[in-house]
Design a protein around this motif. Structure first.
Motif, PDB file in Angstrom:
ATOM      1  N   LYS A   2      24.844  68.914  70.472  1.00  0.00           N
ATOM      2  CA  LYS A   2      24.391  68.195  69.274  1.00  0.00           C
ATOM      3  C   LYS A   2      24.543  66.681  69.445  1.00  0.00           C
ATOM      4  O   LYS A   2      24.776  65.951  68.484  1.00  0.00           O
ATOM      5  CB  LYS A   2      25.163  68.645  68.022  1.00  0.00           C
ATOM      6  N   GLU A   3      24.401  66.241  70.676  1.00  0.00           N
ATOM      7  CA  GLU A   3      24.420  64.804  70.962  1.00  0.00           C
ATOM      8  C   GLU A   3      22.995  64.324  71.216  1.00  0.00           C
ATOM      9  O   GLU A   3      22.079  65.134  71.414  1.00  0.00           O
ATOM     10  CB  GLU A   3      25.318  64.517  72.170  1.00  0.00           C
ATOM     11  N   GLN A   4      22.810  63.008  71.221  1.00  0.00           N
ATOM     12  CA  GLN A   4      21.457  62.457  71.324  1.00  0.00           C
ATOM     13  C   GLN A   4      21.216  61.772  72.672  1.00  0.00           C
ATOM     14  O   GLN A   4      22.157  61.352  73.349  1.00  0.00           O
ATOM     15  CB  GLN A   4      21.209  61.460  70.186  1.00  0.00           C
ATOM     16  N   SER A   5      19.929  61.669  73.006  1.00  0.00           N
ATOM     17  CA  SER A   5      19.524  61.059  74.277  1.00  0.00           C
ATOM     18  C   SER A   5      18.436  60.018  74.040  1.00  0.00           C
ATOM     19  O   SER A   5      17.658  60.117  73.092  1.00  0.00           O
ATOM     20  CB  SER A   5      18.988  62.130  75.243  1.00  0.00           C
ATOM     21  N   VAL A   6      18.391  59.030  74.927  1.00  0.00           N
ATOM     22  CA  VAL A   6      17.347  58.001  74.908  1.00  0.00           C
ATOM     23  C   VAL A   6      16.621  58.049  76.249  1.00  0.00           C
ATOM     24  O   VAL A   6      17.263  58.057  77.307  1.00  0.00           O
ATOM     25  CB  VAL A   6      17.952  56.596  74.681  1.00  0.00           C
ATOM     26  N   LEU A   7      15.296  58.121  76.207  1.00  0.00           N
ATOM     27  CA  LEU A   7      14.482  58.129  77.423  1.00  0.00           C
ATOM     28  C   LEU A   7      13.566  56.914  77.421  1.00  0.00           C
ATOM     29  O   LEU A   7      12.873  56.661  76.436  1.00  0.00           O
ATOM     30  CB  LEU A   7      13.624  59.401  77.504  1.00  0.00           C
ATOM     31  N   MET A   8      13.562  56.174  78.531  1.00  0.00           N
ATOM     32  CA  MET A   8      12.714  54.993  78.601  1.00  0.00           C
ATOM     33  C   MET A   8      11.703  55.105  79.731  1.00  0.00           C
ATOM     34  O   MET A   8      12.041  55.446  80.859  1.00  0.00           O
ATOM     35  CB  MET A   8      13.554  53.729  78.817  1.00  0.00           C
ATOM     36  N   LEU A   9      10.453  54.820  79.390  1.00  0.00           N
ATOM     37  CA  LEU A   9       9.381  54.670  80.383  1.00  0.00           C
ATOM     38  C   LEU A   9       8.598  53.437  79.969  1.00  0.00           C
ATOM     39  O   LEU A   9       8.012  53.405  78.894  1.00  0.00           O
ATOM     40  CB  LEU A   9       8.451  55.887  80.400  1.00  0.00           C
ATOM     41  N   ASN A  10       8.592  52.444  80.832  1.00  0.00           N
ATOM     42  CA  ASN A  10       7.977  51.172  80.420  1.00  0.00           C
ATOM     43  C   ASN A  10       6.467  51.179  80.634  1.00  0.00           C
ATOM     44  O   ASN A  10       5.905  50.302  81.289  1.00  0.00           O
ATOM     45  CB  ASN A  10       8.621  50.019  81.193  1.00  0.00           C
ATOM     46  N   ARG A  11       5.832  52.193  80.099  1.00  0.00           N
ATOM     47  CA  ARG A  11       4.369  52.269  80.174  1.00  0.00           C
ATOM     48  C   ARG A  11       3.886  53.152  79.039  1.00  0.00           C
ATOM     49  O   ARG A  11       4.245  54.323  78.953  1.00  0.00           O
ATOM     50  CB  ARG A  11       3.931  52.863  81.518  1.00  0.00           C
ATOM     51  N   ARG A  12       3.062  52.573  78.145  1.00  0.00           N
ATOM     52  CA  ARG A  12       2.567  53.364  77.022  1.00  0.00           C
ATOM     53  C   ARG A  12       1.256  54.045  77.404  1.00  0.00           C
ATOM     54  O   ARG A  12       0.667  53.756  78.434  1.00  0.00           O
ATOM     55  CB  ARG A  12       2.386  52.486  75.784  1.00  0.00           C
ATOM     56  N   GLY A  13       0.804  54.913  76.520  1.00  0.00           N
ATOM     57  CA  GLY A  13      -0.426  55.645  76.810  1.00  0.00           C
ATOM     58  C   GLY A  13      -0.132  57.013  77.400  1.00  0.00           C
ATOM     59  O   GLY A  13       1.012  57.433  77.533  1.00  0.00           O
ATOM     60  N   TYR A  14      -1.210  57.718  77.759  1.00  0.00           N
ATOM     61  CA  TYR A  14      -1.074  59.072  78.294  1.00  0.00           C
ATOM     62  C   TYR A  14      -1.049  59.045  79.823  1.00  0.00           C
ATOM     63  O   TYR A  14      -0.165  59.599  80.450  1.00  0.00           O
ATOM     64  CB  TYR A  14      -2.232  59.939  77.793  1.00  0.00           C
ATOM     65  N   GLY A  60      19.449  46.140  71.640  1.00  0.00           N
ATOM     66  CA  GLY A  60      19.750  46.015  70.221  1.00  0.00           C
ATOM     67  C   GLY A  60      20.038  47.298  69.474  1.00  0.00           C
ATOM     68  O   GLY A  60      20.298  47.262  68.283  1.00  0.00           O
ATOM     69  N   LEU A  61      19.980  48.453  70.153  1.00  0.00           N
ATOM     70  CA  LEU A  61      20.236  49.720  69.467  1.00  0.00           C
ATOM     71  C   LEU A  61      21.691  50.139  69.664  1.00  0.00           C
ATOM     72  O   LEU A  61      22.222  50.065  70.764  1.00  0.00           O
ATOM     73  CB  LEU A  61      19.315  50.816  70.001  1.00  0.00           C
ATOM     74  N   ASP A  62      22.310  50.585  68.582  1.00  0.00           N
ATOM     75  CA  ASP A  62      23.715  50.984  68.645  1.00  0.00           C
ATOM     76  C   ASP A  62      23.884  52.281  67.862  1.00  0.00           C
ATOM     77  O   ASP A  62      24.086  52.279  66.652  1.00  0.00           O
ATOM     78  CB  ASP A  62      24.588  49.870  68.047  1.00  0.00           C
ATOM     79  N   PHE A  63      23.768  53.409  68.578  1.00  0.00           N
ATOM     80  CA  PHE A  63      23.929  54.723  67.965  1.00  0.00           C
ATOM     81  C   PHE A  63      25.095  55.438  68.655  1.00  0.00           C
ATOM     82  O   PHE A  63      25.006  55.799  69.838  1.00  0.00           O
ATOM     83  CB  PHE A  63      22.654  55.559  68.116  1.00  0.00           C
ATOM     84  N   PRO A  64      26.214  55.649  67.937  1.00  0.00           N
ATOM     85  CA  PRO A  64      27.409  56.247  68.552  1.00  0.00           C
ATOM     86  C   PRO A  64      27.188  57.632  69.149  1.00  0.00           C
ATOM     87  O   PRO A  64      27.908  58.038  70.062  1.00  0.00           O
ATOM     88  CB  PRO A  64      28.409  56.313  67.392  1.00  0.00           C
ATOM     89  N   ASN A  65      26.185  58.384  68.631  1.00  0.00           N
ATOM     90  CA  ASN A  65      25.986  59.750  69.106  1.00  0.00           C
ATOM     91  C   ASN A  65      25.094  59.822  70.349  1.00  0.00           C
ATOM     92  O   ASN A  65      24.818  60.905  70.861  1.00  0.00           O
ATOM     93  CB  ASN A  65      25.392  60.615  67.981  1.00  0.00           C
ATOM     94  N   VAL A  66      24.608  58.662  70.835  1.00  0.00           N
ATOM     95  CA  VAL A  66      23.795  58.651  72.057  1.00  0.00           C
ATOM     96  C   VAL A  66      24.733  58.668  73.260  1.00  0.00           C
ATOM     97  O   VAL A  66      25.482  57.724  73.490  1.00  0.00           O
ATOM     98  CB  VAL A  66      22.878  57.410  72.121  1.00  0.00           C
ATOM     99  N   ARG A  81      28.452  54.188  73.363  1.00  0.00           N
ATOM    100  CA  ARG A  81      28.922  53.011  72.632  1.00  0.00           C
ATOM    101  C   ARG A  81      29.972  53.376  71.580  1.00  0.00           C
ATOM    102  O   ARG A  81      30.583  52.492  70.981  1.00  0.00           O
ATOM    103  CB  ARG A  81      27.751  52.298  71.966  1.00  0.00           C
ATOM    104  N   GLY A  82      30.159  54.659  71.344  1.00  0.00           N
ATOM    105  CA  GLY A  82      31.175  55.094  70.391  1.00  0.00           C
ATOM    106  C   GLY A  82      32.369  55.700  71.124  1.00  0.00           C
ATOM    107  O   GLY A  82      32.727  55.296  72.229  1.00  0.00           O
ATOM    108  N   ASP A  83      32.976  56.723  70.484  1.00  0.00           N
ATOM    109  CA  ASP A  83      34.145  57.379  71.093  1.00  0.00           C
ATOM    110  C   ASP A  83      33.762  58.315  72.232  1.00  0.00           C
ATOM    111  O   ASP A  83      34.569  58.622  73.100  1.00  0.00           O
ATOM    112  CB  ASP A  83      34.906  58.170  70.017  1.00  0.00           C
ATOM    113  N   LYS A  84      32.505  58.789  72.230  1.00  0.00           N
ATOM    114  CA  LYS A  84      32.072  59.730  73.259  1.00  0.00           C
ATOM    115  C   LYS A  84      31.627  58.978  74.512  1.00  0.00           C
ATOM    116  O   LYS A  84      30.982  57.944  74.414  1.00  0.00           O
ATOM    117  CB  LYS A  84      30.920  60.596  72.736  1.00  0.00           C
TER     118      LYS A  84
END
Length: 806
Positions: free
Chosen positions: A494-506, A621-627, A663-666
């Motif tokens: 039940k934790e969260q993830s961030v995925l980055m791809l520096n290209r928009r579109g299909y 700039g994003l700060d989500f403790p559960n990520v 960024r949090g306790d985890k």
């Protein structure tokens, strides 16, 4: 005695890039001030344009007869003496016209437009023109004249003096107002009025009942009508009968009116944070214009240091500016400042409507806000008595404007710091090499934060996946086995993830597998990108769109295939690989609508999604403790671009996005997928080793004669005919060699990396130099010549210290 105003007029040209003298009419002597916008005649008497008063003087007599100011466009000056001086600095350093610099400082709604008229003179018009257009009128609008089949004849009549052209300044109604009512009669009188009403006067009964319930305060008419079911006609009747008064009231368009910000308290700082804050306080109290570089690892609490430093300013009765890159000016950032400083904060960024920007600007100008948080253009905020200017993520290229005037907000902030005798604080986990080199030389003062602010928070563990090996194992998706397994683990926990791809579109492009044809943009030298949500092929340079081809236009084959990967395609793959995953996609396409950015982040912060997928807009700039997991799907996007900053930008982006995890306790973990696992930028980003990266990159820059060891100037020429663009660029290079010493290095002329954009061909030359005192003289001559060349369709731009060379 006569008052003379020196005015910069709204004609961006070399010949008019100077103040013009106008007489101040007697009725305006007590009204005009330096910094006001005015309407003035220019050229022939029929042309009226906007201008800015930059000087006022009194004289006994004038040697020549001067034209007079027609009228003022503002009640108060819109530009301070400081901003007028800053415009002079911008004009010299960006090779721009002063009027362009002045207009850049103001909200876009304050730029005047012009209405053009065809005016009949005393001479008789040919009958057909009179009947067709004028119909007894003295003048008609230019647009109406252009639609006439006799327009060409009208232009001929202008040459013979039968008609003339008149221009008029058109200012927009920028202020929002609301109608309010206030009761006039006493309750006893209102009660008597109600008793005398006819039985069927339902609306008037409701209105009088409402007036009897309220106090003497004003009430918005629209709200009264909606909440009490009272008609507008009944309210107007109430005014006629003397029950109430109706007035217009000016109101602010507040972009955060529906938000509630619970005030928070300053956090307890660790020893490193406290030492950095104390050093800055000492500089602020001594009114020193020091420039500090705060280098702190991601999550080290730089923002809390900013907040407490700004609080120190406010306690002294001073004001502050906080600049944040547009891409990371998230609602989270705004919320932190609003919680700490409340209504003292004004926000300026591109996500606001024009009206909201104007109202936020007016709050600042009226001294109703002491703290300005905003993107690049917020550096022009009309604050007085500034005590501190903060530039977060100072390494970001978005602080440099790509259009005229090509200013860098960082250097304008330092100029304002010198003007106000106050410090400027540059903050970053990955400072630009230029800033770090200046700190090393003692030009800037270096402050370092090595620890994460949250006591249990540690830097994330970073894993690098070699995608070449994955491909050998017949990888059929964009996800390595390692990243896919870790995504599944996070969902189970039940934790969260961030995925980055520096290209928009299909997909990056569409290609025919029979003949190799790639669908190009008809306007640019680049392939079109597939966008599956709109079923369109789009150009990310000029905006051209067309339908998806299903047969090859060259060989008529049907083997059209999609190549490359964009965020849309990744989202589709996630649905197949992790059908239970709740995914939020954030890119330019999904955040186009006003408020979409904030809405998506709010959903993610509330736990309504397991995975946040996006382009580099989610890296900062994003700060989500559960990520607890960050995945970089392709670390090589910017690595091999033909730009000497490619490695630096890759290192910065990887470090920044990695900092979103844990960024949090985890504890946090990062998976970086790359085809270049041994590249130093990727290896050093693994443990956020900024100092080794800085030293390694510095040696390469020294060897290649690039910043911070050399200054750079880029000249670009464009034209619809390639040979004309190339010819002009060669002429400019030959001309400039006469102003340069043998120590200067010239790269080019060459076509730009994308040589054709929006039906124009681009050629460039880059000059690298250490000290070329005559270069400025040559560039000013080129700027002057560029105006003449515009008539031939040529455009010439000068960019000092460009951030992009592609």
């Amino acid at each position: 005695m006569t008052w003379i105003a020196d005015i910069i007029v709204d004609v961006p040209a070399m010949q008019t890039d100077q103040p013009f003298s106008y007489e101040v009419p007697d009725h305006l002597v007590d009204v005009v001030e330096v910094g006001l916008r005015v309407e003035v005649p220019f050229g022939n008497g029929n042309r009226h344009i906007q201008g800015f008063i930059v000087g006022l003087r009194e004289t006994l007599e004038t040697e020549v007869e001067l034209k007079a100011i027609i009228g003022v466009l503002d009640l108060h000056p819109v530009l301070t003496h400081e901003l007028l001086a800053l415009a002079d600095e911008m004009k010299e350093t960006t090779y721009s016209y002063k009027i362009t610099c002045l207009q850049t400082m103001l909200p876009s709604v304050m730029k005047s437009s012009y209405t053009k008229y065809v005016t009949q003179t005393d001479k008789a018009l040919p009958k057909i023109i009179e009947e067709e257009l004028f119909l007894g009128l003295a003048e008609i609008e230019w647009e109406q004249a252009q639609e006439s089949p006799h327009f060409a004849e009208l232009l001929r009549l202008k040459k013979t003096g039968h008609v003339d052209i008149r221009y008029e300044v058109t200012t927009k109604n920028k202020v929002k107002t609301k109608r309010v009512l206030k009761k006039v009669m006493t309750n006893e009188q209102l009660q008597a009025e109600r008793e005398n009403l006819r039985k069927n006067a339902v609306q008037k009964w409701r209105l009088l009942s409402f007036l009897l319930e309220i106090d003497e305060a004003e009430h918005g008419i629209k709200e009264v009508m909606e909440t009490h079911d009272i008609s507008n006609s009944a309210i107007n009747d109430g005014k006629k009968l003397g029950w109430l008064t109706i007035e217009e009231r000016e109101v602010y368009r507040d972009p955060y009116a529906l938000h509630q910000f619970k005030k928070d308290e300053p956090l307890v700082l660790n020893s490193e944070q406290q030492e950095a804050l104390d050093t800055m306080k000492e500089s602020m109290d001594a009114s020193k214009s020091d420039v500090f570089l705060l280098e702190g690892v991601t999550g080290s609490g730089k923002t809390e240091v900013y907040l407490q430093a700004i609080a120190h300013c406010l306690a002294k009765g001073q004001t502050a500016i906080m600049l944040v890159p547009e891409i990371s000016l998230t609602p989270q950032t705004v919320t932190r400042f609003k919680k700490r400083f409340g209504d003292d904060v004004a926000v300026l960024h591109s996500g606001l409507s024009q009206g909201e920007k104007y109202d936020e600007w007016r709050k600042i100008e009226r001294k109703e806000a002491s703290v300005v948080v905003g993107a690049r253009s917020a550096v022009f905020a009309p604050l007085e008595n500034i005590g501190l200017i903060v530039i977060d993520e100072e390494h970001e290229g978005s602080y440099k404007q790509d259009e005229t005037p090509r200013y860098h907000a960082k250097y304008l902030a330092i100029w304002r710091g010198n003007y106000h005798h106050c410090p400027v604080l540059l903050g970053s986990a990955t400072p630009s090499l230029e800033a770090r080199a200046r700190a090393q030389k003692g030009v800037y003062r270096l402050l370092i934060l090595n620890e994460r602010a949250v006591s249990k928070a540690t830097l994330p563990i970073i894993n690098i996946v070699d995608m070449k090996l994955e491909m050998k194992n017949a990888l059929s998706t964009s996800f390595s086995n390692q990243l896919l397994e870790k995504l599944k683990e996070r969902m189970e926990k039940k934790e969260q993830s961030v995925l980055m791809l520096n290209r928009r579109g299909y997909s990056s492009f569409v290609m025919c597998r029979d003949c190799g044809y790639v669908l190009p943009c008809p306007n640019c030298d680049i392939s079109l990108t597939l966008h599956m949500d709109t079923k369109q092929m789009k150009c990310h340079y000029c905006g051209h769109e067309e339908r998806i081809p299903y047969r090859c236009p060259i060989c008529d084959g049907d083997k059209i295939r999609y190549y490359g990967t964009g965020t849309q395609k990744i989202e589709e793959e996630l649905k197949e690989l992790l059908p239970d995953a709740r995914v939020i996609r954030m890119d330019v396409d999904t955040t186009r609508k006003k408020g979409a950015h904030e809405k998506l982040l709010k959903q993610f912060g509330a736990g309504d999604a397991d995975i946040l997928l996006g382009t580099q807009m989610i890296a900062k700039g994003l700060d989500f403790p559960n990520v607890t997991l960050v995945g970089v799907l392709n670390a090589d996007t910017a690595l091999n671009l033909p730009d000497f900053r490619a490695s630096e930008k890759t290192f910065q982006l990887l470090t920044q996005v990695s900092g979103r995890a844990g960024r949090g306790d985890k504890s946090g973990e990062v998976v970086i997928q790359t085809f270049n696992p041994d590249h130093y930028a990727i290896q050093l980003a693994k443990n956020q080793e900024y100092e080794p990266f800085y030293q390694h990159e510095l040696k390469l820059r020294h060897r290649g004669n690039y910043p911070p060891f050399y200054f750079t100037t880029q000249l670009v020429v464009s034209h619809e005919e390639e040979h004309l663009a190339a010819k002009k660029m060669f002429e400019i290079v030959h001309f400039l060699k006469g102003f340069l010493s043998p120590n200067a290095i010239m790269l080019g002329p060459t076509p730009k990396s994308v040589a054709r954009m929006n039906k124009r061909y681009y050629y460039q030359t880059v000059i690298k130099y250490k000290n070329e005192p005559e270069l400025s003289k040559g560039l000013k001559v080129i700027l002057e010549e560029s105006q003449k060349e515009m008539r031939n369709g040529l455009r010439i731009t000068i960019d000092m210290e460009p951030q992009h060379f592609i």
